[in-house]
Each structure stands twice: as C-alpha cells, then as structure tokens.
Design a protein around this motif. Structure first.
Motif, PDB file in Angstrom:
ATOM      1  N   LYS A  59      -1.546  -3.106 -15.146  1.00  0.00           N
ATOM      2  CA  LYS A  59      -0.423  -3.520 -14.307  1.00  0.00           C
ATOM      3  C   LYS A  59       0.347  -2.318 -13.771  1.00  0.00           C
ATOM      4  N   TYR A  60       0.601  -2.359 -12.480  1.00  0.00           N
ATOM      5  CA  TYR A  60       1.466  -1.380 -11.825  1.00  0.00           C
ATOM      6  C   TYR A  60       2.707  -2.127 -11.352  1.00  0.00           C
ATOM      7  N   GLN A  61       3.890  -1.640 -11.745  1.00  0.00           N
ATOM      8  CA  GLN A  61       5.129  -2.306 -11.371  1.00  0.00           C
ATOM      9  C   GLN A  61       6.027  -1.345 -10.600  1.00  0.00           C
ATOM     10  N   ALA A  62       6.830  -1.915  -9.707  1.00  0.00           N
ATOM     11  CA  ALA A  62       7.740  -1.104  -8.891  1.00  0.00           C
ATOM     12  C   ALA A  62       9.074  -1.812  -8.765  1.00  0.00           C
ATOM     13  N   ALA A 103       7.879  -5.358  -7.247  1.00  0.00           N
ATOM     14  CA  ALA A 103       6.487  -5.696  -6.968  1.00  0.00           C
ATOM     15  C   ALA A 103       5.637  -5.380  -8.189  1.00  0.00           C
ATOM     16  N   GLU A 104       4.551  -6.125  -8.305  1.00  0.00           N
ATOM     17  CA  GLU A 104       3.600  -5.882  -9.400  1.00  0.00           C
ATOM     18  C   GLU A 104       2.189  -6.075  -8.865  1.00  0.00           C
ATOM     19  N   TYR A 105       1.306  -5.169  -9.228  1.00  0.00           N
ATOM     20  CA  TYR A 105      -0.103  -5.294  -8.852  1.00  0.00           C
ATOM     21  C   TYR A 105      -0.931  -5.142 -10.121  1.00  0.00           C
ATOM     22  N   ASP A 106      -1.678  -6.195 -10.450  1.00  0.00           N
ATOM     23  CA  ASP A 106      -2.551  -6.198 -11.624  1.00  0.00           C
ATOM     24  C   ASP A 106      -3.947  -5.806 -11.163  1.00  0.00           C
ATOM     25  N   ALA A 141       0.830  -1.203   0.000  1.00  0.00           N
ATOM     26  CA  ALA A 141       0.000   0.000   0.000  1.00  0.00           C
ATOM     27  C   ALA A 141       0.866   1.256   0.000  1.00  0.00           C
ATOM     28  N   GLN A 142       2.015   1.190   0.676  1.00  0.00           N
ATOM     29  CA  GLN A 142       2.926   2.334   0.673  1.00  0.00           C
ATOM     30  C   GLN A 142       3.589   2.514  -0.684  1.00  0.00           C
ATOM     31  N   ILE A 143       4.013   1.406  -1.296  1.00  0.00           N
ATOM     32  CA  ILE A 143       4.711   1.479  -2.583  1.00  0.00           C
ATOM     33  C   ILE A 143       3.795   2.021  -3.682  1.00  0.00           C
ATOM     34  N   PHE A 144       2.579   1.464  -3.762  1.00  0.00           N
ATOM     35  CA  PHE A 144       1.652   1.850  -4.830  1.00  0.00           C
ATOM     36  C   PHE A 144       0.635   2.899  -4.388  1.00  0.00           C
ATOM     37  N   GLY A 145       0.828   3.440  -3.171  1.00  0.00           N
ATOM     38  CA  GLY A 145      -0.154   4.367  -2.608  1.00  0.00           C
ATOM     39  C   GLY A 145      -0.287   5.677  -3.357  1.00  0.00           C
ATOM     40  N   TYR A 146       0.651   5.991  -4.253  1.00  0.00           N
ATOM     41  CA  TYR A 146       0.554   7.227  -5.033  1.00  0.00           C
ATOM     42  C   TYR A 146      -0.344   7.043  -6.254  1.00  0.00           C
ATOM     43  N   ASP A 147      -0.565   5.792  -6.659  1.00  0.00           N
ATOM     44  CA  ASP A 147      -1.368   5.511  -7.842  1.00  0.00           C
ATOM     45  C   ASP A 147      -2.648   4.741  -7.543  1.00  0.00           C
ATOM     46  N   LEU A 148      -2.681   4.030  -6.405  1.00  0.00           N
ATOM     47  CA  LEU A 148      -3.834   3.198  -6.078  1.00  0.00           C
ATOM     48  C   LEU A 148      -4.352   3.519  -4.686  1.00  0.00           C
ATOM     49  N   ASP A 149      -5.671   3.558  -4.558  1.00  0.00           N
ATOM     50  CA  ASP A 149      -6.323   3.665  -3.261  1.00  0.00           C
ATOM     51  C   ASP A 149      -6.799   2.257  -2.933  1.00  0.00           C
ATOM     52  N   PHE A 150      -6.186   1.623  -1.935  1.00  0.00           N
ATOM     53  CA  PHE A 150      -6.459   0.212  -1.693  1.00  0.00           C
ATOM     54  C   PHE A 150      -7.779  -0.052  -0.962  1.00  0.00           C
ATOM     55  N   TYR A 151      -8.625   0.950  -0.876  1.00  0.00           N
ATOM     56  CA  TYR A 151     -10.000   0.691  -0.432  1.00  0.00           C
ATOM     57  C   TYR A 151     -10.940   0.650  -1.637  1.00  0.00           C
ATOM     58  N   THR A 152     -10.766   1.611  -2.535  1.00  0.00           N
ATOM     59  CA  THR A 152     -11.713   1.725  -3.655  1.00  0.00           C
ATOM     60  C   THR A 152     -11.239   1.038  -4.929  1.00  0.00           C
ATOM     61  N   ASP A 153      -9.923   0.922  -5.139  1.00  0.00           N
ATOM     62  CA  ASP A 153      -9.407   0.427  -6.419  1.00  0.00           C
ATOM     63  C   ASP A 153      -9.339  -1.093  -6.567  1.00  0.00           C
TER      64      ASP A 153
END
Length: 478
Positions: free
Chosen positions: A279-282, A271-274, A229-241
């Motif tokens: 896809k979001y990659q870090a 890390a990768e979150y689809d 959540a910290q890594i992708f928190g600038y692009d994803l809201d992990f409650y709504t997305d």
C-alpha cells in the motif's frame, strides 16, 4: 273533470318548461365551461410552445471558428456572423477551445431561442436573439443598415448586442424557422457563471489493465489518473508497476452541476494505491512555509528529488544500463551508459528534477539532446529527441515537458535514451536510490496527525461521509 285535466296539463307544461329551462341553463353553463377549458388549453399549449426549448449539442471541431461552427447547426451565414459578432464583445473567441460544447436551443416550431458555448467548468457564454420592437422599427432598421453594436453591463455580467440585417431568420431548405409575425434585430451575448456545488467524495477503482481504464470504469475523468500518477510518481512507474487486481481510493473535492453531472475536481486530500499488496498512501499537507505537498501516513514526504521516470506514464525498457552492450548500428561491443525506453515518436519527455539546462541541441550520434544540471552534483541527459522545448541556460522545474521522443542520431527506432550522472560518474538509474525531501517537522506533527485522523478512515469506509463525519479540511490541508 275538465278543470282537473286542465290543471294537470298546466302542471305538466310548467314542469316541462322548468326542465327545459334547467337543461338550457346547464347547457349554457357546459358551453361556457367548455369554452373556458378550450381557452385554458389553448393558453397552456401556447405556454408549452413558448417555454419548450429543444437543445442540440455538438463539440467544437478542431480548426473551426465560431461562426463556422454555428453554421453546422443550420444557422444562415448572416445569422452566424451576427451571433459571433455579439459573442466576441462578451468573450474573446480566440480563446475558444476545440472539444468544448456548443448547444443550440430551438422552440417546437424550430425558431432559434439561444446559443450556449461552455467556456470552462465554471462559465457559459449565452447568446440570444433580440426580438425587434415594432415601435422602434425605423431605429432598428437604421442601426441594422449601419451594422452598429452596443455593449451594456447588467448586474456585473457583461452583455453585448450586435445588430445586423436579416438576423434571426434561419432557413433550412425553403422552410422558414422564424415564427410568423416575429422578427429579430440581432443578438445579445453575456458570460455567466454555471451554478454548481462542491462536495467531498470518495472514488474507488480496480485495475484490470491500466490506471486510465480503471478510472474510466469508475465513471470518472482521466484527470484523476494523471493526478494519481503525479502524487505517486516518485515511488511508482504507472507503466511497469500496476498489476491486475490493484485497487485505488481517493478522497477529493468534486464539483457538480445542478443536474448531478460532474463539473470538475478540486483538491485531493488523501489517496491510496494498493500495488500487489503493497500500500502506498498520500495525505495533503502544507509545510511551515505554506507550500502544499503529499506525505505518507508517517509524515515522510512523497516528493523525492527526482521522479521515477522521464516519461509521465513510463514505457517499456528496451535496453538496460551496461558496461558491455552490442551496438545495433555500429556492430561493436561498447558501454551503454543509459536506459532506453521504447515509446512512439511524439511521446512527451519530462525532466525528472528541477535544474538548469546545460545544453539543448543536436550532438552527433546522440541526435537532439537535452542536458540538465541538478542539485547535489546530479546531471541528466535525454537523447534522440524529435523536438526540444527548452534552450540552453533555461531553468526548469521537476516534471516539465522538455521535448518529444524521436529517433534522431544513431537510432534504429523511436526511443528515449536517458542517462544520469552523479558527480561526473554515470549511474544505473534503475538501481539508483532517489534522495527524499524533508519530512513533516516535529513542530507541525500535531496538525499533520489531525489531517491523518480525518482522511485515512475515509479511504477504507466511504460511508463515513454519509454518517455525518466532518469533511471540512483542516487548515493544514487546505
């Protein structure tokens, strides 16, 4: 005839005597062997009794001190106090944390063998009874009566000994749990490292309802969910997305104990979150000043100037930015210059960016409010808080918890009213494009590409780790 008969009789007698002698000899040998086997069995049983330790484990209850926690394992008040005194000299028990484990080991006869308190993933506080030396009984008795203690250093490990009267005898009802003929003079304590190894591993999970549950179903700690959540928190809201069917992959350092149990986690290299097919990659990379950060596969920084949400895991938006909204308390139509997030009282609120606190206090209908100034003319406001953890004039870093959700001021229920201004003008945060940080410089692009070529394939093919692909991190990713 008589001579022949006599010879036969003599022969039979001699043969019988030989047989009897042989049988007697064999019986003696068998008796000796049986005695030897019996003695070996006795020695083996004694060794088993001496070496076998039966552990009982429990977590430290909130609000308990160390001695009280030990008494719940059946230790007497005197013994628990003596063990705690020895432990205090090896480790500051004020730092004991609720939820950490205490393990009490006993022998097959119920005699106390050792007490282990797990300080953290790397350290263990070990407390063992000290058997009284009969030759120094008088000395021990004198030391016991005075409650003296001694501390020693042994091989770089700090050890402490506490001597107390009656220490070492544990009673449950009327049954003595100390073996007959054995007495103890006190306890010895030391802090030692827990043997472990660190390896690079790949964690994969599938989201059904939440990221937290997906990580748990993958057999991992919630820590991974927080860090994603910290890594992708600038692009994803992990409650709504997050959506059902989303998939994540993480390449990270995993610390393991000798028994294979996970002790903790180190760096996340990739890390990768689809998210619904997007896809979001870090990738972890250090900039020219040695500062670690996460970048997309094309070298763009994932860290924006602001986070996507003032709540770490987001919350449902209950009221949007509007120039004409009916106020539920004032019963009039008026502008609503912020975004309302519905969340329970006590939910942590974080600053979406680094800056300086302009105001922290109570202000009319806004209730408890924190107002922060950021770079490039941005300001943020957090309203209706139940508690505030910052003060006016304080510098805060992005992601710092500045308060808790509440319903102070004009509020019909617990929620966070979040507002953002740019050069004095209120903006719609839900539609505001967030300014990015600097990408990887051209000078360091070859180093970044080496990191990318090493870790991105592992996200898709974890079996490469077992195929002998090097897993040591390049200098830029360490």
């Amino acid at each position: 005839m008589s001579r022949t008969f006599l010879a036969v009789v003599v022969g039979v007698v001699c043969f019988g005597a030989g047989v009897l002698g042989y049988v007697f000899k064999m019986r003696l040998a068998a008796t000796a062997e049986l005695g030897q086997e019996t003695e070996l069995a006795r020695e083996f049983a004694a060794k088993v009794r001496a070496d076998t330790v039966v552990p009982t484990e429990s977590r430290v209850p909130r609000g308990d001190h160390f001695a009280a926690a030990l008494e719940k394992f059946g230790l007497s008040h005197e013994e628990a106090a003596s063990a705690a005194a020895a432990a205090q000299r090896a480790f500051n028990l004020r730092q004991m944390k609720a939820g950490n484990t205490i393990t009490v080991g006993r022998g097959l006869d119920g005699d106390l063998r050792e007490i282990d308190y797990k300080i953290d993933a790397d350290r263990m506080l070990k407390i063992v009874p000290v058997e009284k030396d009969p030759s120094s009984a008088d000395v021990a008795s004198t030391a016991s009566a005075s409650g003296s203690d001694a501390a020693t250093a042994n091989g770089g490990k700090f050890e402490a000994t506490d001597v107390a009267p009656n220490a070492g005898r544990v009673a449950t009802g009327e049954k003595s749990l100390t073996p007959e003929g054995v007495s103890y003079s006190g306890f010895r304590a030391e802090v030692s490292e827990i043997p472990s190894r660190t390896e690079v591993a790949v964690v994969t999970g599938h989201v059904e309802d939440s990221l937290f549950n997906a990580v748990a179903q993958a057999g991992e700690s919630p820590e991974i969910a927080m860090r994603l959540a910290q890594i992708f928190g600038y692009d994803l809201d992990f409650y709504t997305d997050p959506r059902r069917g989303d998939v994540f992959h993480v390449v990270l350092e995993k610390k393991k104990y000798r028994n294979g149990q996970t002790a903790g986690y180190g760096k996340i290299f990739a890390a990768e979150y689809d998210n619904g097919g997007k896809k979001y990659q870090a990738l972890l990379f250090h900039d020219e000043f040695g500062r670690p950060g996460y970048y997309s596969a094309d070298g763009k920084s994932l860290q924006k100037a602001f986070l996507r949400s003032p709540l770490k895991f987001g919350a449902p938006v209950t009221s949007h930015f509007s120039n004409a909204r009916f106020h539920p308390i004032l019963k009039t139509v008026r502008p609503h210059m912020g975004t309302d997030y519905g969340a329970p009282i006590g939910t942590p609120v974080q600053t979406i960016g680094s800056g300086k606190v302009l105001f922290a206090g109570r202000r009319g209908g806004e209730g408890n409010m924190v107002h922060i100034a950021h770079a490039n003319g941005y300001e943020t406001m957090y309203l209706h808080l139940s508690r505030m953890f910052v003060r006016t004039g304080e510098r805060v870093e992005i992601g710092k918890t500045i308060g808790l959700v509440g319903m102070t001021g004009l509020a019909t229920g617990p929620h966070l009213d979040f507002r953002i201004l740019q050069k004095g003008q209120y903006k719609n945060f839900e539609k505001l494009g967030l300014p990015p940080s600097d990408p990887v410089s051209k000078k360091h692009l070859p180093e970044f590409e080496a990191v990318r070529e090493q870790y991105l394939p592992l996200l898709k093919k974890p079996e490469l780790l077992q195929a002998g692909v090097p897993t040591s991190a390049p200098a830029a990713a360490r």
